[in-house]
Scaffold this active site. Structure first.
Site, mmCIF file in Angstrom:
data_model
loop_
_atom_site.group_PDB
_atom_site.id
_atom_site.type_symbol
_atom_site.label_atom_id
_atom_site.label_comp_id
_atom_site.label_asym_id
_atom_site.label_seq_id
_atom_site.Cartn_x
_atom_site.Cartn_y
_atom_site.Cartn_z
ATOM 1 N N ASP A 126 0.848 -1.190 0.000
ATOM 2 C CA ASP A 126 0.000 0.000 0.000
ATOM 3 C C ASP A 126 0.888 1.246 0.000
ATOM 4 O OD1 ASP A 126 -1.850 1.986 0.412
ATOM 5 O OD2 ASP A 126 -2.342 1.395 2.476
ATOM 6 N N ASP A 146 -4.213 3.697 2.696
ATOM 7 C CA ASP A 146 -5.658 3.469 2.928
ATOM 8 C C ASP A 146 -5.960 2.015 3.277
ATOM 9 O OD1 ASP A 146 -5.189 2.232 0.552
ATOM 10 O OD2 ASP A 146 -6.746 3.277 -0.579
ATOM 11 N N ASP A 205 -1.687 -0.901 -3.884
ATOM 12 C CA ASP A 205 -1.943 -0.064 -5.058
ATOM 13 C C ASP A 205 -0.697 0.026 -5.928
ATOM 14 O OD1 ASP A 205 -0.297 1.655 -3.575
ATOM 15 O OD2 ASP A 205 -2.034 2.577 -2.598
ATOM 16 N N ASP A 234 -7.963 -14.001 -18.763
ATOM 17 C CA ASP A 234 -8.837 -14.594 -17.762
ATOM 18 C C ASP A 234 -9.907 -15.469 -18.427
ATOM 19 O OD1 ASP A 234 -9.637 -14.490 -14.917
ATOM 20 O OD2 ASP A 234 -11.472 -13.594 -15.692
ATOM 21 N N GLU A 244 -5.469 -18.390 -19.271
ATOM 22 C CA GLU A 244 -5.989 -19.140 -18.129
ATOM 23 C C GLU A 244 -7.108 -19.998 -18.681
ATOM 24 O OE1 GLU A 244 -8.409 -18.827 -13.912
ATOM 25 O OE2 GLU A 244 -9.049 -17.767 -15.687
HETATM 26 C C1 GLC Z 1 -10.411 -16.233 -13.026
HETATM 27 C C2 GLC Z 1 -9.669 -15.408 -12.000
HETATM 28 C C3 GLC Z 1 -10.501 -15.359 -10.764
HETATM 29 C C4 GLC Z 1 -11.830 -14.706 -11.088
HETATM 30 C C5 GLC Z 1 -12.510 -15.399 -12.245
HETATM 31 C C6 GLC Z 1 -13.625 -14.579 -12.809
HETATM 32 O O1 GLC Z 1 -10.546 -17.561 -12.676
HETATM 33 O O2 GLC Z 1 -8.389 -15.922 -11.791
HETATM 34 O O3 GLC Z 1 -9.872 -14.711 -9.718
HETATM 35 O O4 GLC Z 1 -12.661 -14.759 -9.975
HETATM 36 O O5 GLC Z 1 -11.639 -15.635 -13.310
HETATM 37 O O6 GLC Z 1 -13.120 -13.469 -13.503
#
Ligand code: GLC
Length: 511
Positions: A22, A26, A30, A200, A259
């Site tokens: 941080d 706060d 960040d 993602d 991912e």
């Molecule tokens: C992926 C991310 C996870 C998120 C999900 C929805 O699995 O790593 O953290 O909650 O996608 O976006």
């Protein structure tokens, strides 16, 4: 390292910015905090950072619910803070990849707000997945990854699809405007100088035509194993090919890593075809139990699958979505360090998650009142959620929040026992986990490239020649085992000491 393919061999460190450092006092991490701590990552010896979402977001899913993909959320700073962080990382020789969240937006995204204000059948609803239900029931039987059904009803009677939280409506990737928008978002961050993207839920973008029922409940238990009409559709690859063309149109080795919770490895390798992703996370090591047979099978299958497409394999033991491997593997710190040393000896690239270099355990006893993960709340507490691996890092001092923030408390509380695990404390201790990671990463650089060859070993022991010819022996059993003949002085061992040519349980060594 061949700079044209820096990612093939890289160690990439995941920064979850809310919990890293941080800089503004706060209580939440960040970008200014990250910038200040970048020298720590250089000294650790990683090649690149993967920064999880810092975009404008109401933060119902830790920033994976994006309102504006082209701006920084005030919680994390400003675009100028991003640019300063980018510049500083470059100065220190660290590459930067950022998260791209294309499967869904926030329900506060202007397109979704517009869709809700428009009547059923209007064009603005077509950028998401709206349907009428079956009587009072939802349009089909799909379930949300975070528990419960994957549909939410709106006042006019239509339902919208959300594979994650109901604040995360899924985009309709068959809509040209959605595609054009993300092409433009890719270019925006490439122009701002990122080296690439972590994409993602890449396997979720396209849903099977007609949105057919799955036919059985408890679909998420089979998350990556089963064929489900919302994961890994065959026609998804065309989208990735068009992104690859954009990446390739930029100078300087830009890359993308998917991912994709897809199985078996042969299915996953389709994502890393020459004209698609450069890499895909390979979660098989992460989901494997601590057993020599299981690890060997995973390593063989993953290397074989990536070899068929000329890619390198990625290895992961921890990330912001799973229990930290120190806790998950069930053998405490020794086992976690042994697993890491084994992973770092494998050919390919390795993704580390912030805090694993400190040997942080999962925080399993967070009070319900501080838990934030929608997975916890949507499942009515049945799933513990992922807050336990997201507790802010302990930097210094002897009491929470351990130098993470100048505020009296961080957004999630760290256990008092982390006083022993701070960066400050570990940096000064040659036997610490931090010193062990630093030594391993320094050594790993000397042993680049290479292929894997197994050697004979007793039951529950792995013995292989890995990257750059390094020999790795791992004892996954319960008893000490004699080291192979001729092995005496290790380059490095996970427990810091090997006596009388034996390898204790939960120990790995490089020779
Ligand atoms: C992926 C991310 C996870 C998120 C999900 C929805 O699995 O790593 O953290 O909650 O996608 O976006």
């Amino acid at each position: 390292m061949d700079s044209a393919a820096w990612w093939r061999d890289a160690v990439i460190y995941e920064v979850y910015p809310r919990s890293f450092a941080d800089g503004t006092g706060d209580g939440t991490g960040d970008l200014p905090g990250l910038t200040r701590r970048l020298p720590y990552l250089r000294d650790l010896g990683v090649d690149a950072i993967w920064l999880t979402p810092f975009y404008r977001s109401p933060m119902f899913d830790g920033g994976y619910d994006v309102v504006d993909h082209r701006d920084v959320d005030p919680l994390f700073g400003t675009l100028a803070d991003f640019d300063a962080m980018r510049a500083q990382a470059r100065e220190l020789g660290l590459r930067l990849i950022v998260d791209l969240v294309p499967n869904h937006s926030s329900n506060e995204h202007p397109w979704f707000v517009e869709a809700l204000a428009a009547p059923p059948g209007s064009p603005s609803r077509e950028r998401y997945i709206f349907r009428f239900g079956r009587g009072s029931r939802p349009p089909n039987d799909w379930e949300s990854v975070f528990g419960g059904i994957a549909w939410e009803r709106v006042p006019d009677g239509q339902w919208y699809l959300h594979l994650f939280d109901l604040t995360q409506p899924d985009f309709n990737w068959r809509h040209p405007q959605v595609r054009a928008e993300f092409d433009s978002i890719l270019r925006y961050w490439l122009d701002r100088g990122v080296d690439g993207f972590r994409v993602d839920v890449a396997h979720g973008l396209l849903k099977a035509e007609g949105l057919p029922d799955v036919g059985y409940p408890d679909q998420m238990r089979l998350r990556s194993r089963a064929e489900l009409p919302y994961w890994d559709q065959n026609d998804i690859h065309e989208i990735f090919r068009s992104w690859r063309a954009i990446l390739d149109s930029y100078p300087g080795d830009r890359m993308a890593v998917a991912e994709a919770w897809v199985s078996p490895p042969t299915r996953l390798s389709r994502y890393v075809a020459v004209d698609e992703f450069h890499q895909a996370f390979n979660f098989d090591l992460l989901t494997a139990p601590w057993s020599a047979a299981a690890y060997r099978e995973v390593v063989d299958d993953c290397l074989a699958a990536s070899a068929t497409v000329g890619a390198t394999t990625t290895w992961v033991l921890s990330n912001h979505d799973v229990r930290r491997h120190r806790t998950r593997l069930g053998g405490g710190l020794p086992r976690a360090r042994a697993a890491t040393l084994m992973m770092l000896a494998l050919p390919g690239s390795a993704y580390l998650y912030q805090g694993e270099e400190l040997g942080l355990p999962e925080v399993v006893d967070l009070p319900d009142a501080v838990r934030q993960d929608p997975e916890f709340h949507r499942s009515g507490g049945r799933m513990p959620g992922r807050d336990g691996c997201r507790v802010p890092l302990p930097w210094s001092g002897t009491a929470p929040p351990f130098g993470f923030t100048t505020a009296p408390a961080a957004w999630l509380p760290a256990p008092a026992s982390w006083a022993e695990l701070t960066v400050e404390k570990q940096a000064a201790d040659p036997a610490s986990t931090l010193s062990f990671y630093r030594a391993a990463l320094r050594l790993r650089r000397k042993y680049a490239g290479g292929t894997l060859a197994w050697h004979d070993a007793p039951a529950n022991v792995l013995h292989f020649t890995g990257r750059g010819g390094v020999r790795c022996v791992v004892n996954l059993g319960r008893r000490p085992v004699p080291l192979p003949k001729g092995y005496r002085d290790p380059l490095l061992s996970s427990n810091g000491r090997l006596t009388d040519a034996t390898l204790p349980p939960d120990t790995a060594a490089w020779f």
